[in-house]
Write a protein that holds these residues in place. Sequence first.
Motif, short mmCIF file in Angstrom:
data_model
loop_
_atom_site.label_atom_id
_atom_site.label_comp_id
_atom_site.label_asym_id
_atom_site.label_seq_id
_atom_site.Cartn_x
_atom_site.Cartn_y
_atom_site.Cartn_z
N GLY A 1 35.09 -55.08 12.49
CA GLY A 1 35.24 -56.50 12.73
C GLY A 1 36.68 -56.97 12.73
N ILE A 2 37.59 -56.14 12.22
CA ILE A 2 39.00 -56.52 12.09
C ILE A 2 39.87 -55.93 13.18
CG2 ILE A 2 41.04 -56.21 10.62
CD1 ILE A 2 39.24 -56.57 8.21
N LEU B 1 37.53 -63.74 10.69
CA LEU B 1 38.08 -64.73 9.76
C LEU B 1 39.21 -64.12 8.94
CD1 LEU B 1 34.79 -66.43 8.50
CD2 LEU B 1 36.38 -67.25 10.24
N LEU B 2 39.04 -62.87 8.52
CA LEU B 2 40.11 -62.20 7.78
C LEU B 2 41.35 -61.98 8.65
CD1 LEU B 2 38.01 -59.54 5.81
CD2 LEU B 2 39.09 -61.61 4.91
N VAL B 3 41.13 -61.68 9.92
CA VAL B 3 42.27 -61.55 10.83
C VAL B 3 43.01 -62.88 10.92
CG1 VAL B 3 42.96 -61.10 13.21
CG2 VAL B 3 41.19 -59.71 12.15
N GLY B 4 42.27 -63.99 10.96
CA GLY B 4 42.91 -65.29 11.00
C GLY B 4 43.77 -65.54 9.79
N VAL B 5 43.34 -65.08 8.63
CA VAL B 5 44.15 -65.22 7.42
C VAL B 5 45.41 -64.37 7.52
CG1 VAL B 5 44.20 -64.78 4.93
CG2 VAL B 5 42.15 -65.77 5.98
N VAL B 6 45.27 -63.14 8.00
CA VAL B 6 46.42 -62.23 8.10
C VAL B 6 47.48 -62.78 9.04
CG1 VAL B 6 47.16 -59.95 8.89
CG2 VAL B 6 45.12 -60.17 7.47
N VAL B 7 47.08 -63.23 10.23
CA VAL B 7 48.06 -63.69 11.21
C VAL B 7 48.70 -65.01 10.80
CG1 VAL B 7 46.92 -62.47 13.09
CG2 VAL B 7 46.33 -64.87 12.64
N GLY B 8 48.18 -65.64 9.75
CA GLY B 8 48.80 -66.85 9.26
C GLY B 8 50.12 -66.61 8.55
N PHE B 9 50.35 -65.39 8.07
CA PHE B 9 51.58 -65.11 7.35
C PHE B 9 52.26 -63.81 7.77
CE2 PHE B 9 48.24 -63.04 4.93
CZ PHE B 9 48.78 -61.81 4.62
N LEU C 1 49.62 -56.20 11.48
CA LEU C 1 49.22 -55.91 10.10
C LEU C 1 47.70 -55.84 9.99
CD1 LEU C 1 50.08 -55.45 7.17
CD2 LEU C 1 49.99 -57.94 6.83
N GLY C 2 47.00 -56.59 10.83
CA GLY C 2 45.54 -56.50 10.82
C GLY C 2 45.05 -55.11 11.19
N ILE C 3 45.78 -54.43 12.09
CA ILE C 3 45.42 -53.05 12.43
C ILE C 3 45.57 -52.15 11.21
CG2 ILE C 3 45.89 -51.11 13.97
CD1 ILE C 3 47.11 -53.07 15.94
N VAL C 4 46.64 -52.38 10.44
CA VAL C 4 46.86 -51.59 9.22
C VAL C 4 45.73 -51.83 8.22
CG1 VAL C 4 48.41 -51.23 7.26
CG2 VAL C 4 49.35 -51.63 9.54
N VAL C 5 45.34 -53.11 8.06
CA VAL C 5 44.24 -53.44 7.14
C VAL C 5 42.96 -52.72 7.57
CG1 VAL C 5 42.77 -55.29 6.28
CG2 VAL C 5 45.24 -55.65 6.48
N GLY C 6 42.69 -52.74 8.87
CA GLY C 6 41.49 -52.04 9.37
C GLY C 6 41.54 -50.55 9.12
N ALA C 7 42.72 -49.96 9.28
CA ALA C 7 42.86 -48.52 9.03
C ALA C 7 42.65 -48.18 7.56
CB ALA C 7 44.23 -48.05 9.50
N VAL C 8 43.20 -49.02 6.68
CA VAL C 8 43.04 -48.79 5.24
C VAL C 8 41.57 -48.91 4.84
CG1 VAL C 8 43.58 -49.71 2.96
CG2 VAL C 8 45.39 -49.49 4.66
N LEU C 9 40.88 -49.91 5.37
CA LEU C 9 39.46 -50.06 5.07
C LEU C 9 38.66 -48.86 5.55
CD1 LEU C 9 38.98 -53.82 6.02
CD2 LEU C 9 38.76 -52.85 3.73
N MET C 10 39.00 -48.36 6.73
CA MET C 10 38.29 -47.19 7.24
C MET C 10 38.53 -45.98 6.36
SD MET C 10 36.22 -45.79 9.28
CE MET C 10 35.97 -47.09 10.49
N ALA C 11 39.77 -45.79 5.92
CA ALA C 11 40.09 -44.65 5.05
C ALA C 11 39.33 -44.74 3.73
CB ALA C 11 41.60 -44.60 4.80
N ALA C 12 39.35 -45.92 3.11
CA ALA C 12 38.67 -46.08 1.83
C ALA C 12 37.16 -45.95 1.98
CB ALA C 12 39.03 -47.44 1.23
#
Length: 423
Positions: free
Chosen positions: A29-30, A161-169, A174-185
């Motif tokens: 979703g991210i 919605l989480l992507v919207g929060v990330v791109v706010g700052f 960085l959203g791609i990084v968050v998605g990669a970390v979630l996939m790894a975990a």
Amino acid sequence: MSASYAQVLRIPYARRTFVAALIGRLSYGIVPLSVMLAVTRASGSYAVAGVVMALFSGTSVFLSPARATLIDRHGPRRALVPMAGAYIALLGLLTVVVWRPGAPSPLVLGAVTAAAGACTPPLGPTMRAVWGTLAQDRALVQRAYSLDGVAEELLFVSGPLLVGVVVGFAPPALGIVVGAVLMAAGTAGFVSSPAVRDVPPGDGKAKSRGKGRRRVLRGIRRPVIAAAGVGLALGVADLLVVAFAEGRGHGDDSVAWVLAALSAGSAVGGLANGAVAWRVPAGVRLPLLAAGLGLALLGAGLAPGLGALAALMAVAGLFVAPAITTAYLIADEAAAPETRVRAGAWVNTAVNAGGTAGAAVAGLLVGPLSTGWCFAVTGAVTLLAAAAAARGATHDGGAPEERGDGGAVPAARRQSSAPSRSS
């Protein structure tokens, strides 16, 4: 109802395995929206972003059965770990390429995103296969599939919605990084679960693979047809809601509320579907559910305003999750144990491919036809898919019939990883 779903989560290792799979599936979703925003920002071209996303989605969706075959053949642990490793590495490379605004080569962007899509780990289909081994009772399998489907719906709502929060700052990359970390975990937690470790690999002989492929394709005609019809309806509906709102002078916030009503209806329908002890077999329910969706869309064509449309889309949503869940149940019933993930992946591919085709068809219809007629055409096509699925019941040679004690089937629904409702 709460006791029924609580019973599913009390199955040994169920909570641990399911939560890990959901963490990884949140990546679905991210990542797509993050990639689209990052590529648009880096290239400065919507056309490039559109092509890149088409490549990412295309390889992710249409290669889903091939990735599922690797899971069936080698087992989840041996196949998922290298697949996830390649996916995460490619997302990391893509992050480096698009981190700063500039002019990266469209060929490089296309190659990296297409490769990443091709390696997307099928955590959804594999989790549904694991549900079939965890929940031996057929009623529990039905509830597990429904719980899985509703959770997936929430992931695809919360991810953007989480992507919207990330791109706010931060940059969208960085959203791609968050998605990669979630996939790894998520993948690490999933494959380390005893429930996943106990899933054996299938027969790797070429002759057996050929027979398994033919058996899968022969037995899942009904669920694939119905799933494609539901996916097409969803793909068309998303664009038609936008056109309906704009045609009556409403803003984007109104569109969000109507689509939220569709998702809410789907979540309610999914939970109710899992809680009911059905006396009607799944093979009979599936075309009826698809037909219910078609009739609701026909009604949406008569909506006089946005409030009425939101109510009718909520009604349409009541049939979405139950139809998709039932399609996965039938596919799992028809599949041999060594082809379970593959069977579900074909259903997932049908949903996603139908959605892609629906979005394209909607773009062609909205110009020459009113939104009311577009909804009517979509409803009619969905009814035709329901009729075809009902007729297919007499042609699925080799697919076992559901037993009459509730209509659920003793196995696992599967799904892919594409940016769609079924991941």
